[in-house]
Scaffold this active site. Structure first.
Site, PDB file in Angstrom:
ATOM      1  N   MET A   1     -18.455  18.475 101.797  1.00  0.00           N
ATOM      2  CA  MET A   1     -18.461  19.609 102.715  1.00  0.00           C
ATOM      3  C   MET A   1     -17.934  19.122 104.056  1.00  0.00           C
ATOM      4  O   MET A   1     -18.338  18.047 104.443  1.00  0.00           O
ATOM      5  CB  MET A   1     -19.870  20.174 102.879  1.00  0.00           C
ATOM      6  CG  MET A   1     -21.004  19.145 102.956  1.00  0.00           C
ATOM      7  SD  MET A   1     -21.412  18.440 104.573  1.00  0.00           S
ATOM      8  CE  MET A   1     -21.115  16.728 104.342  1.00  0.00           C
ATOM      9  N   PRO A   2     -17.058  19.770 104.676  1.00  0.00           N
ATOM     10  CA  PRO A   2     -16.483  21.035 104.244  1.00  0.00           C
ATOM     11  C   PRO A   2     -15.383  20.832 103.197  1.00  0.00           C
ATOM     12  O   PRO A   2     -14.834  19.734 103.085  1.00  0.00           O
ATOM     13  CB  PRO A   2     -15.873  21.617 105.534  1.00  0.00           C
ATOM     14  CG  PRO A   2     -16.367  20.752 106.646  1.00  0.00           C
ATOM     15  CD  PRO A   2     -16.654  19.426 106.038  1.00  0.00           C
TER      16      PRO A   2
END
Lengths: 61, 61, 61, 61, 61, 61
Positions: E1-2
């Site tokens: 993430m991201p």
């Protein structure tokens, strides 16, 4: 990697989401042989005004 | 299946969304020969702070 | 913007795709009031080994 | 086209988003040789109850 | 993430892709303050028969 | 609905994919209380030239 995106209508509880991401991640680990900590899951929730099946919004069903 | 995702800036009315999902679904039925009730549409709306064109956020345009 | 992503199993002809993107774009123009040339459509096709419904791959159905 | 989707947990400021979309767009222009104004970026933010890593929601970490 | 997903028509070289993912990742690190190794980028390429702008497939433009 | 998209680098066998979609679907049924046959899963595979972690393509790692 891998990344899992779940596209769903809103309305699930925190407990449901907590269980889902745990089980989706375990499914990835078991079948694709990756360590759990490289798996990300994002639930992309839509209001019932923003999701449809059969051409009809969920807020109208 | 098939699944249609529409990525758009926020600001459309319920009536606009209702018409859109109906027409998108009909386009799928007509061209891909699937029954309407297997077609799902999700509108993934972004606040104008979260979407950009040409490198500029919609809230800044 | 807006962007339309269509997630589908492989197997459609060029003629079907040509018709689909035209009709999806017209649906967007009609309902969301945007000019056609800002609408993009991408068909994300999956081999039948890579898409499932009800937990069963399309190649196994 | 091309379209960039960024899937992230919520919690960034407007200033961070403004910088990100500018830099992502410049990266696309520089490397793929497209004009900036055909590049769209959408940040798909999730509440910390809707995103997980390693099978654990961000709200539980 | 991201996670960053880039939806693009096919036709870029390996060198272009190598430069793009490097620069997109640096943009994320710089602006969102995350370490580089948590950033994943996937380029989702479409044949020119599967992507359209203005309702017209890229193979027909 | 719900729709699950799995973004992964190529290289898994049919048997791995068959197991994955079965388990992901069961996770959805168990946690979100939906019937299995409304759950779709699409694996969006990328060549190792098209996916990166930490700014480095998988083909270069």
């Amino acid at each position: 990697m891998p990344e899992i995106m779940v596209f769903a209508a809103e309305g699930r509880t925190l407990e449901q989401k907590r269980g889902l991401v745990k089980d989706l991640t375990e499914a990835m680990v078991k079948n694709f042989g990756v360590p759990a900590d490289v798996v990300t899951v994002q639930i992309v929730e839509a209001p019932k005004t923003d999701k449809a099946k059969g051409g009809v919004l969920f807020c109208d069903r």
